[in-house]
Design a protein around this motif. Sequence first.
Motif, PDB file in Angstrom:
ATOM      1  N   MET A 102      34.880  37.030  32.243  1.00  0.00           N
ATOM      2  CA  MET A 102      36.199  37.325  32.790  1.00  0.00           C
ATOM      3  C   MET A 102      37.281  36.755  31.863  1.00  0.00           C
ATOM      4  SD  MET A 102      37.965  36.037  36.345  1.00  0.00           S
ATOM      5  CE  MET A 102      36.892  36.997  37.399  1.00  0.00           C
ATOM      6  N   GLU A 162      36.323  49.334  32.683  1.00  0.00           N
ATOM      7  CA  GLU A 162      35.581  48.378  33.500  1.00  0.00           C
ATOM      8  C   GLU A 162      34.111  48.766  33.525  1.00  0.00           C
ATOM      9  OE1 GLU A 162      36.120  45.937  37.646  1.00  0.00           O
ATOM     10  OE2 GLU A 162      36.760  48.025  37.618  1.00  0.00           O
ATOM     11  N   GLU A 211      40.427  34.878  30.791  1.00  0.00           N
ATOM     12  CA  GLU A 211      41.196  33.808  31.420  1.00  0.00           C
ATOM     13  C   GLU A 211      42.477  33.579  30.632  1.00  0.00           C
ATOM     14  OE1 GLU A 211      38.720  30.401  32.507  1.00  0.00           O
ATOM     15  OE2 GLU A 211      36.953  31.696  32.445  1.00  0.00           O
ATOM     16  N   LYS A 249      46.209  34.958  35.102  1.00  0.00           N
ATOM     17  CA  LYS A 249      45.304  35.912  34.462  1.00  0.00           C
ATOM     18  C   LYS A 249      45.801  37.350  34.609  1.00  0.00           C
ATOM     19  CE  LYS A 249      41.686  33.978  36.612  1.00  0.00           C
ATOM     20  NZ  LYS A 249      40.294  33.713  37.046  1.00  0.00           N
ATOM     21  N   ALA A 280      39.951  41.268  36.097  1.00  0.00           N
ATOM     22  CA  ALA A 280      38.803  40.852  36.909  1.00  0.00           C
ATOM     23  C   ALA A 280      37.620  40.471  36.022  1.00  0.00           C
ATOM     24  CB  ALA A 280      38.435  41.945  37.912  1.00  0.00           C
ATOM     25  N   ARG A 281      36.412  40.613  36.534  1.00  0.00           N
ATOM     26  CA  ARG A 281      35.239  40.107  35.820  1.00  0.00           C
ATOM     27  C   ARG A 281      34.835  40.982  34.640  1.00  0.00           C
ATOM     28  NH1 ARG A 281      30.065  37.923  38.991  1.00  0.00           N
ATOM     29  NH2 ARG A 281      31.606  36.289  39.326  1.00  0.00           N
TER      30      ARG A 281
END
Length: 285
Positions: free
Chosen positions: A1, A113, A3, A57, A73-74
């Motif tokens: 993810m 994604e 940061e 983030k 997100a991740r």
Amino acid sequence: MPELPEVEALSAFLAGRLVGRVIAGVQPVAISALKTYDPPVTALVGRVVGGVGRGGKFLDVEVGGLHLVVHLARAGWLRWRDVLPVGAVKPGGRNPLALRVRLEGEGGFDLTEAGTKKGLAVYVVGDPGEVPGVARLGPDPLEVGFEEFAALVRGDRRRLKGVLRDQSVLAGVGNAYSDEVLHAARMSPYKLASSLTEEEAARLYEALGGTLREAVERSRGLAAGELKAEKKLGLRVHGRAGQPCPVCGDTVREVSFADSSLQYCPTCQTGGKLLADRRLSRLLK
């Protein structure tokens, strides 16, 4: 993810390529990524990009009075393209593309994604504060003063790992850098935040700022496609279970959770003791 350091570098990368450019087209592919509908993403078309910034983030692209706010997100990422493919993209299948932004002239970027668990979030708002996740953000770790930091952390009765990851306490620190900060501060991730002494709070504050600033400097000037690899190379304990600690040589250990894990060095952080599984909530005797 991604940061704080990666999003900071990503915002600087985009600022040098987007500011002053006109949005020629916006094509949503994964409708689930769109979290707002009024104004629609197509309202960005024909407007000039005025700036790119970061809140925790979250990535914030200001476009002619509107804001395109993105949380990666991740498994989300932004891919810059000097030349975008011609033609519409069909949704569905295994296509990771979620949103495509085309600039006048040529070039633009894709929001992608990977995986089946979707968390990428895209908002178009008049003010970033309209985004719930942005509205609840705590202070930026690179800007917070020690007194405010100490009050926030020492006033919390949770374990340090959870406190550092809570975006309403400090904005931008996630799973990876919380591990790195605690390793630099020589503190157990299970230590209660409320138990910190003044000296320990100061040590944690210095480790937080130092770790994040070092990561930001390593990422400065890198292209978007290089940031993930740079992050991985710069980590000392996170994601390195079973490898030797670069400080003391002890083996880096791991504690697994339902959807994540933490890594730490027993010698540097827990006095040589191994941390029990999170469900036991205690140190192994």
